[in-house]
Design an enzyme around this catalytic site. Structure first.
Site, PDB file in Angstrom:
ATOM      1  N   GLY A   1      68.218  -2.039 -54.120  1.00 25.00           N
ATOM      2  CA  GLY A   1      69.005  -1.998 -52.548  1.00 25.00           C
ATOM      3  C   GLY A   1      69.260  -3.666 -52.284  1.00 25.00           C
TER       4      GLY A   1
ATOM      5  CD1 TRP B   1      63.822  -2.508 -44.972  1.00 27.91           C
ATOM      6  CD2 TRP B   1      63.697  -4.653 -44.328  1.00 27.91           C
ATOM      7  NE1 TRP B   1      62.549  -2.716 -44.731  1.00 27.91           N
ATOM      8  CE2 TRP B   1      62.326  -3.863 -44.279  1.00 27.91           C
ATOM      9  CE3 TRP B   1      63.655  -5.883 -44.136  1.00 27.91           C
ATOM     10  CZ2 TRP B   1      61.278  -4.569 -43.656  1.00 27.91           C
ATOM     11  CZ3 TRP B   1      62.514  -6.553 -43.475  1.00 27.91           C
ATOM     12  CH2 TRP B   1      61.470  -5.825 -43.385  1.00 27.91           C
TER      13      TRP B   1
ATOM     14  CE  LYS C   1      63.548   2.037 -36.268  1.00 31.54           C
ATOM     15  NZ  LYS C   1      64.611   1.056 -36.144  1.00 31.54           N
TER      16      LYS C   1
ATOM     17  CG  ASP D   1      60.651   0.091 -36.056  1.00 30.61           C
ATOM     18  OD1 ASP D   1      61.248  -0.947 -35.805  1.00 30.61           O
ATOM     19  OD2 ASP D   1      60.635   0.850 -37.009  1.00 30.61           O
TER      20      ASP D   1
HETATM   21  N1  LIG Z   1      68.020  -4.320 -41.907  1.00 33.02           N
HETATM   22  C1  LIG Z   1      66.827  -4.297 -41.496  1.00 33.02           C
HETATM   23  O1  LIG Z   1      66.487  -5.130 -40.545  1.00 33.02           O
HETATM   24  C2  LIG Z   1      65.770  -3.158 -41.705  1.00 33.02           C
HETATM   25  C3  LIG Z   1      64.566  -3.133 -41.388  1.00 33.02           C
HETATM   26  C4  LIG Z   1      63.592  -2.399 -41.575  1.00 33.02           C
HETATM   27  C5  LIG Z   1      64.281  -0.865 -42.419  1.00 33.02           C
HETATM   28  N2  LIG Z   1      65.337  -0.976 -42.656  1.00 33.02           N
HETATM   29  C6  LIG Z   1      65.787   0.116 -43.518  1.00 33.02           C
HETATM   30  O2  LIG Z   1      66.437  -0.216 -44.557  1.00 33.02           O
HETATM   31  C7  LIG Z   1      67.170   0.673 -45.323  1.00 33.02           C
HETATM   32  C8  LIG Z   1      68.432  -0.017 -45.986  1.00 33.02           C
HETATM   33  O3  LIG Z   1      69.195  -0.709 -44.897  1.00 33.02           O
HETATM   34  P1  LIG Z   1      69.749  -1.919 -44.751  1.00 33.02           P
HETATM   35  O4  LIG Z   1      69.422  -2.795 -43.588  1.00 33.02           O
HETATM   36  O5  LIG Z   1      69.434  -2.890 -46.104  1.00 33.02           O
HETATM   37  O6  LIG Z   1      71.259  -1.564 -44.993  1.00 33.02           O
HETATM   38  P2  LIG Z   1      72.527  -2.434 -45.329  1.00 33.02           P
HETATM   39  O7  LIG Z   1      73.738  -1.958 -44.392  1.00 33.02           O
HETATM   40  O8  LIG Z   1      72.471  -3.810 -44.865  1.00 33.02           O
HETATM   41  O9  LIG Z   1      72.460  -2.392 -46.806  1.00 33.02           O
HETATM   42  C9  LIG Z   1      72.633  -1.064 -47.613  1.00 33.02           C
HETATM   43  C10 LIG Z   1      72.857  -1.528 -49.008  1.00 33.02           C
HETATM   44  O10 LIG Z   1      72.536  -0.382 -49.636  1.00 33.02           O
HETATM   45  C11 LIG Z   1      73.798  -0.326 -50.643  1.00 33.02           C
HETATM   46  N3  LIG Z   1      73.950   1.212 -51.178  1.00 33.02           N
HETATM   47  C12 LIG Z   1      74.830   2.249 -50.383  1.00 33.02           C
HETATM   48  N4  LIG Z   1      74.932   3.218 -50.992  1.00 33.02           N
HETATM   49  C13 LIG Z   1      73.925   2.994 -52.025  1.00 33.02           C
HETATM   50  C14 LIG Z   1      73.916   3.892 -53.237  1.00 33.02           C
HETATM   51  N5  LIG Z   1      74.292   5.107 -53.162  1.00 33.02           N
HETATM   52  N6  LIG Z   1      73.021   3.561 -54.272  1.00 33.02           N
HETATM   53  C15 LIG Z   1      72.216   2.141 -54.045  1.00 33.02           C
HETATM   54  N7  LIG Z   1      72.519   1.321 -52.969  1.00 33.02           N
HETATM   55  C16 LIG Z   1      73.492   1.794 -52.052  1.00 33.02           C
HETATM   56  C17 LIG Z   1      74.883  -1.056 -50.157  1.00 33.02           C
HETATM   57  O11 LIG Z   1      76.042  -1.409 -51.216  1.00 33.02           O
HETATM   58  C18 LIG Z   1      74.006  -2.177 -49.318  1.00 33.02           C
HETATM   59  O12 LIG Z   1      74.038  -3.065 -50.256  1.00 33.02           O
HETATM   60  C19 LIG Z   1      67.537   1.767 -44.155  1.00 33.02           C
HETATM   61  O13 LIG Z   1      66.847   2.870 -44.049  1.00 33.02           O
HETATM   62  C20 LIG Z   1      66.894   0.758 -42.826  1.00 33.02           C
HETATM   63  O14 LIG Z   1      66.642   1.765 -41.817  1.00 33.02           O
HETATM   64  C21 LIG Z   1      66.306  -2.016 -42.445  1.00 33.02           C
HETATM   65  O1  LIG Z   2      69.122  -2.521 -37.216  1.00 31.43           O
HETATM   66  P1  LIG Z   2      68.341  -1.276 -37.120  1.00 31.43           P
HETATM   67  O2  LIG Z   2      68.514  -0.543 -35.962  1.00 31.43           O
HETATM   68  O3  LIG Z   2      68.218  -0.365 -38.415  1.00 31.43           O
HETATM   69  O4  LIG Z   2      66.672  -1.470 -37.204  1.00 31.43           O
HETATM   70  C1  LIG Z   2      66.184  -2.287 -38.208  1.00 31.43           C
HETATM   71  C2  LIG Z   2      64.678  -2.036 -38.372  1.00 31.43           C
HETATM   72  O5  LIG Z   2      64.256  -0.681 -38.413  1.00 31.43           O
HETATM   73  C3  LIG Z   2      63.842  -2.639 -37.306  1.00 31.43           C
HETATM   74  O6  LIG Z   2      62.355  -2.571 -37.383  1.00 31.43           O
END
Ligand SMILES: NC(=O)c1ccc[n+]([C@@H]2O[C@H](COP(=O)([O-])OP(=O)(O)OC[C@H]3O[C@@H](n4cnc5c(N)ncnc54)[C@H](O)[C@@H]3O)[C@@H](O)[C@H]2O)c1
Ligand SMILES: O=P(O)(O)OC[C@H](O)CO
Length: 332
Positions: A9, A13, A190, A243
């Site tokens: 991914g 994140w 959350k 969180d």
């Molecule tokens: N961004 C943060 O600060 C953060 C922090 C903690 C947890 N998370 C969690 O991490 C997870 C991912 O979120 P993110 O922030 O990276 O999102 P994002 O929107 O930044 O990126 C999502 C990525 O997933 C890819 N994607 C979409 N569909 C896909 C598929 N079918 N197969 C493979 N890749 C695919 C997209 O192309 C993109 O690159 C979420 O569950 C989010 O809650 C995010």
């Molecule tokens: O940007 P959000 O709301 O998806 O939050 C990101 C993380 O989950 C924070 O811990």
């Protein structure tokens, strides 16, 4: 011995966690896998994720790839795709899974079953240990190397401890638990409460209302946690209260920003387009409504957000619903 790690991914994140693992041991090899070949090519050329984390270059030991087969001889696989892509990504890795330690850093439910992701995982990989990364952790801050504390929940405590070693370093403090249910309930719900807090602020309500939403939201999370077998101490820890506070109060949160936009009159589609990244709470509100129903748990904030997201309730009606409560015991 130098470790080989695969982060699946290449969003915000995934990229931040790849950076973190690469910094933890400069001799490690970190593959950053993405499903979009054009995006991966751009990453390989620019050596920075311009789409998601434009200000942090990738260290030399991070290797962007769209070849899932790289996971075959890795020591650890960390899934960081949006929750709607979890089951599909598990199916993708299945042919290459042998001895790797597997975990995910995804906050959400399974879109098909409306159940916890651990349920999806154990259905596909019975008897395989797993770990879940949760806790207050904005990608941008982790990428910037700011101190962060996370929860690593493992199917056993020993596995959580082993898994934490891949992530722990000077900037990233890890706390372990074997309460995988609590870490998932707190981490997923959350996001829904953060949408509610954002709506409240977007409507022009004040700090009193926000504090009330956070507190009543925590009650709702605790009720659902209790019905699911989560431990209260987990929900009061980093993956729950920690969180919840972060996401409800800081505008780096996409869920909170999504709520702010709804409160200002956007509909779901235009607010999602404006954010332009994953807003997990939009899906979680719908899935958690089903989950709560199945577990016979009252979840009024989640229900309200679900109706707003589906468009079956107007923002005006939601405002009235927020304001029109009868007195009742605080413990309910
Ligand atoms: N961004 C943060 O600060 C953060 C922090 C903690 C947890 N998370 C969690 O991490 C997870 C991912 O979120 P993110 O922030 O990276 O999102 P994002 O929107 O930044 O990126 C999502 C990525 O997933 C890819 N994607 C979409 N569909 C896909 C598929 N079918 N197969 C493979 N890749 C695919 C997209 O192309 C993109 O690159 C979420 O569950 C989010 O809650 C995010
Ligand atoms: O940007 P959000 O709301 O998806 O939050 C990101 C993380 O989950 C924070 O811990």
């Amino acid at each position: 011995m130098a470790q080989k790690i695969a982060v699946l991914g290449a969003g915000s994140w995934g990229t931040a966690l790849a950076l973190n693992c690469a910094r933890a041991d400069e001799h490690s090899t970190v593959f950053l896998w993405g499903h979009n070949a054009a995006h991966i090519k751009a990453l390989q050329q620019a050596r920075v994720n311009n789409q998601h984390l434009p200000s942090t270059p990738l260290p030399d030991n991070v290797h962007p790839t769209d070849d899932i087969a790289v996971i075959y001889d890795c020591d650890m696989i960390l899934l960081v795709v949006p929750s709607h892509a979890f089951a599909e990504t598990l199916a993708r890795i299945q042919p290459y899974v042998c001895r790797q330690a597997i975990g995910w850093a995804i906050k959400g439910f399974d879109k098909q079953t409306n159940d916890l992701l651990s349920h999806t995982f154990t259905t596909q990989f019975p008897d395989t240990p797993f770990a879940i990364i949760a806790g207050p952790s904005f990608a941008k801050e982790v990428a910037a190397g700011l101190p962060t504390a996370i929860t690593v929940a493992g199917s056993t405590l020993a596995f959580a401890n082993d898994f934490a070693n891949f992530l722990h370093n000077e900037q990233m403090r890890t706390y372990t638990t074997d309460d995988v249910i609590g870490a998932q309930i707190g981490g997923s719900l959350k996001n829904v409460i953060a949408i509610a807090a954002g709506i409240s602020d977007g409507l022009g309500f004040g700090a009193n209302t926000r504090a009330a939403i956070i507190t009543r939201g925590l009650h709702e999370i605790a009720r659902l946690g209790a019905a699911s077998g989560a431990r209260n101490e987990t929900l009061m820890g980093l993956s729950g209260l920690g969180d919840l506070l972060l996401t409800c109060t800081d505008d780096l949160s996409r869920n909170r920003r999504f709520g702010l936009l709804l409160g200002q009159g956007y509909d779901t589609q235009s607010a999602c387009a404006e954010i332009g990244q994953t807003v997990e709470g939009v899906h979680t509100a719908i899935e958690a409504t089903q989950y709560a129903h199945r577990h016979h748990v009252r979840a009024p904030i989640t229900n309200l957000i679900e109706q707003l997201i589906r468009g079956t309730l107007s923002i005006e009606a939601a405002k009235q619903a927020l304001l029109s409560h009868y007195p009742k015991p605080e413990t309910e």
